[in-house]
Design an enzyme around this catalytic site. Structure first.
Site, PDB file in Angstrom:
ATOM      1  N   HIS A  71       0.723  -1.422  -0.114  1.00 54.25           N
ATOM      2  CA  HIS A  71       0.061  -0.020  -0.001  1.00 54.25           C
ATOM      3  C   HIS A  71       0.822   1.263   0.229  1.00 54.25           C
ATOM      4  O   HIS A  71       2.112   0.944   0.254  1.00 54.25           O
ATOM      5  CB  HIS A  71      -0.808  -0.073   1.227  1.00 54.25           C
ATOM      6  N   ASP A 124       7.581  -4.974   3.543  1.00 56.00           N
ATOM      7  CA  ASP A 124       6.491  -4.898   4.572  1.00 56.00           C
ATOM      8  C   ASP A 124       5.019  -5.331   4.203  1.00 56.00           C
ATOM      9  O   ASP A 124       4.858  -4.871   2.796  1.00 56.00           O
ATOM     10  CB  ASP A 124       6.352  -3.775   5.298  1.00 56.00           C
ATOM     11  N   GLU A 151       8.468  -9.680   4.920  1.00 55.70           N
ATOM     12  CA  GLU A 151       7.843  -9.536   6.346  1.00 55.70           C
ATOM     13  C   GLU A 151       6.580 -10.185   6.523  1.00 55.70           C
ATOM     14  O   GLU A 151       5.393  -9.937   5.742  1.00 55.70           O
ATOM     15  CB  GLU A 151       7.565  -8.212   6.803  1.00 55.70           C
ATOM     16  N   ASP A 183      -7.962 -14.886  20.942  1.00 62.07           N
ATOM     17  CA  ASP A 183      -7.694 -14.142  19.771  1.00 62.07           C
ATOM     18  C   ASP A 183      -6.814 -13.275  19.998  1.00 62.07           C
ATOM     19  O   ASP A 183      -6.607 -12.013  19.587  1.00 62.07           O
ATOM     20  CB  ASP A 183      -9.292 -13.407  19.660  1.00 62.07           C
ATOM     21  N   VAL A 184      -5.670 -13.427  20.574  1.00 60.12           N
ATOM     22  CA  VAL A 184      -4.445 -12.611  20.704  1.00 60.12           C
ATOM     23  C   VAL A 184      -3.746 -12.752  19.565  1.00 60.12           C
ATOM     24  O   VAL A 184      -3.001 -13.595  19.450  1.00 60.12           O
ATOM     25  CB  VAL A 184      -3.606 -12.911  22.141  1.00 60.12           C
ATOM     26  N   ARG A 244       0.296   0.277  20.711  1.00 61.66           N
ATOM     27  CA  ARG A 244       1.640  -0.065  20.498  1.00 61.66           C
ATOM     28  C   ARG A 244       2.743   1.120  20.897  1.00 61.66           C
ATOM     29  O   ARG A 244       3.901   0.727  20.921  1.00 61.66           O
ATOM     30  CB  ARG A 244       1.804  -0.234  18.915  1.00 61.66           C
TER      31      ARG A 244
END
Length: 489
Positions: free
Chosen positions: A88, A198, A239, A343-344, A400
């Site tokens: 993207h 990426d 990645e 769901d981690v 994050r």
């Protein structure tokens, strides 16, 4: 040229001193003999979101960070790794902005994936979307074209806003290939040695699939971009966060891969003082990998460790991390959660904090990482034994940011003086300089609360012994004169 088998730094362009010139100065002042494997500079480009991962262009550097001359200067002393978001580009890029003005009349229109490229009538089918590995509630965004007021739906895998700031590129388009070629030539000109691809797992959009690492189509693109990189003597690092078997397929194709299993395995070993799962893994993993403990995202759990972990045990480890201040990134698609609802996606926090701020446990984790075959990467927060940054999370609302503290030059100077950091630097020097790490690796038989790893090359050898009860790590080795020596990490 090839990748150098020594320790590499991961940092944002502005996280060690505020800009690229200060980063270069910091590397020279404090770490000139430390990062002989190079430096991974997270996206330094003009970007409209996701802390650099929504780039407007790769031909410029964000002026607040510096210029391409700064990258070039760093590249004269250190191998430089740069990201290319092959999936993207930013909504604010001149390419997409022109598409927003002119619509299908724009010369850049074919760079993007309008929905009729998948569904003949341009109408999305929910049944197809349900099969996809989604990173947001729906895989497209609706934009309004200035020229005629028409609404255009365009594929957007990522992005927290609607419409998204990250617009997917059509890698089947010749225009995209021309663009990537231009970017690679520019990288080469400015001393970039390695390019990380990426989000490469998301590039193929094919109905009836998860639209993630779609085989065999993805290999055609990887072969094309590898030929481009090889022609410029640039290494590639794809990645991919996925089931470990996909990583192994990339390795079979001759690519460097990331060891996204190791951070969890080491954390689990040190928290629960159980070596079995880690040692079993180390006996079978591919050796051509980049290793890490921490990074700008989090410690991978799902889907990277699917079928490798028991979810009941994983929940316990996750709960320990939460008690130590971590936050979590979760899987969105029900289809990709475990049957019991686990769901981690990632555990987010500084590795030092997740180990309870225990210096010996942290050094043991690094010693294990450095003895595992591959190119060891050390994230800048981990380098400075940084702790969870709750203020950044509160300021930004972004989980994050807990592991993305920006250090001033004064903070760096203070952090480097810490005993745990001095010990880490000594360990990095050992990993960089000992000849045995270019030889043969072996997992040695050991007791239930002990890890023993060794390297041998000719008359040169070294062995790591980690006692999980005491967290003490001992390295025994032969020095350059052939004499036996040892040191406590």
């Amino acid at each position: 040229m090839g990748v150098i088998n020594k320790v590499q730094l991961i940092t944002y362009p502005d996280s060690l001193g505020g800009n690229l010139k200060e980063l270069h100065s910091t590397l020279t002042r404090h770490f000139s003999d430390i990062f002989k494997g190079g430096v991974h500079i997270l996206p330094p480009f003009p970007s409209s979101g996701d802390r650099g991962f929504a780039p407007l262009t790769y031909l410029e550097i964000e002026p607040d960070f510096g210029s391409w001359d700064d990258i070039k200067a760093i590249g004269e002393q250190f191998d430089v790794l740069i990201d290319l978001m092959v999936n993207h580009i930013s909504r604010q890029s001149l390419y997409f902005q022109d598409f927003l003005k002119q619509g299908r009349q724009s010369p850049h229109a074919d760079l993007f994936i309008t929905l009729e490229k998948l569904w003949e009538d341009g109408e999305p089918v929910q049944e197809d979307i349900d099969r996809m590995f989604l990173r947001r509630p729906k895989p497209f965004s609706t934009y309004t074209i200035e020229a005629d007021g028409k609404q255009e739906r365009v594929w957007t895998t990522f992005g927290k806003t609607d419409p998204s700031e990250q617009v997917d590129l059509d890698i089947h388009s010749e225009k995209v290939k021309q663009l990537f070629t231009e970017f690679f030539v520019h990288f080469k000109k400015h001393n970039v040695s390695i390019v990380r691809l990426d989000a490469v797992g998301y590039i193929i959009k094919k109905l009836g699939t998860s639209c993630f690492f779609v085989e065999p189509e993805i290999y055609a693109f990887l072969d094309w971009i590898k030929a481009l990189a090889d022609s410029l003597d640039i290494e590639l690092l794809p990645e991919v966060h996925s089931h470990y078997s996909i990583q192994y397929k990339l390795a079979e194709h001759g690519f460097w891969i990331y060891d996204f299993i190791l951070p969890y395995r080491i954390l689990d070993t040190l928290v629960n003082r159980n070596t079995e799962a880690l040692l079993d893994y180390l006996r079978t993993r591919p050796e051509k990998q980049f290793t890490m403990l921490d990074c700008h995202d989090g410690i991978p759990v799902k889907p990277d460790l699917d079928e490798l972990i028991d979810t009941k045990e994983a929940r316990k480890l996750v709960n320990v991390c939460l008690e130590r201040g971590a936050n979590l990134s979760l899987i969105l698609s029900d289809e990709h959660k475990d049957k019991d609802g686990f769901d981690v996606h990632q555990i987010r926090g500084s590795y030092y904090s997740l180990l309870g701020g225990d210096d010996d446990a942290y050094l043991a984790a690094r010693a294990i990482q450095f003895f595992v075959p591959g190119i060891p990467q050390v994230y800048y927060v981990g380098l400075l034994a940084g702790e969870n940054d709750y203020e950044r999370v509160a300021e930004t609302g972004e989980g994050r940011e807990i592991n993305r503290h920006n250090y001033t030059t004064d903070e760096i100077g203070e952090a480097v003086q810490q005993g745990v950091v001095q010990r880490l630097l000594e360990l990095i020097r050992f990993r960089n300089e000992h000849e045995a790490f270019n030889g043969h690796f072996q997992v040695l038989d050991s007791g239930p609360h002990e890890i023993r790893l060794s390297w041998i090359k000719g008359n040169s050898s070294c062995e790591l012994q980690v006692d999980l009860e005491s967290r003490i790590s001992l390295i025994q080795y032969t020095d350059k004169s052939g004499k036996s020596a040892s040191y406590m990490v």
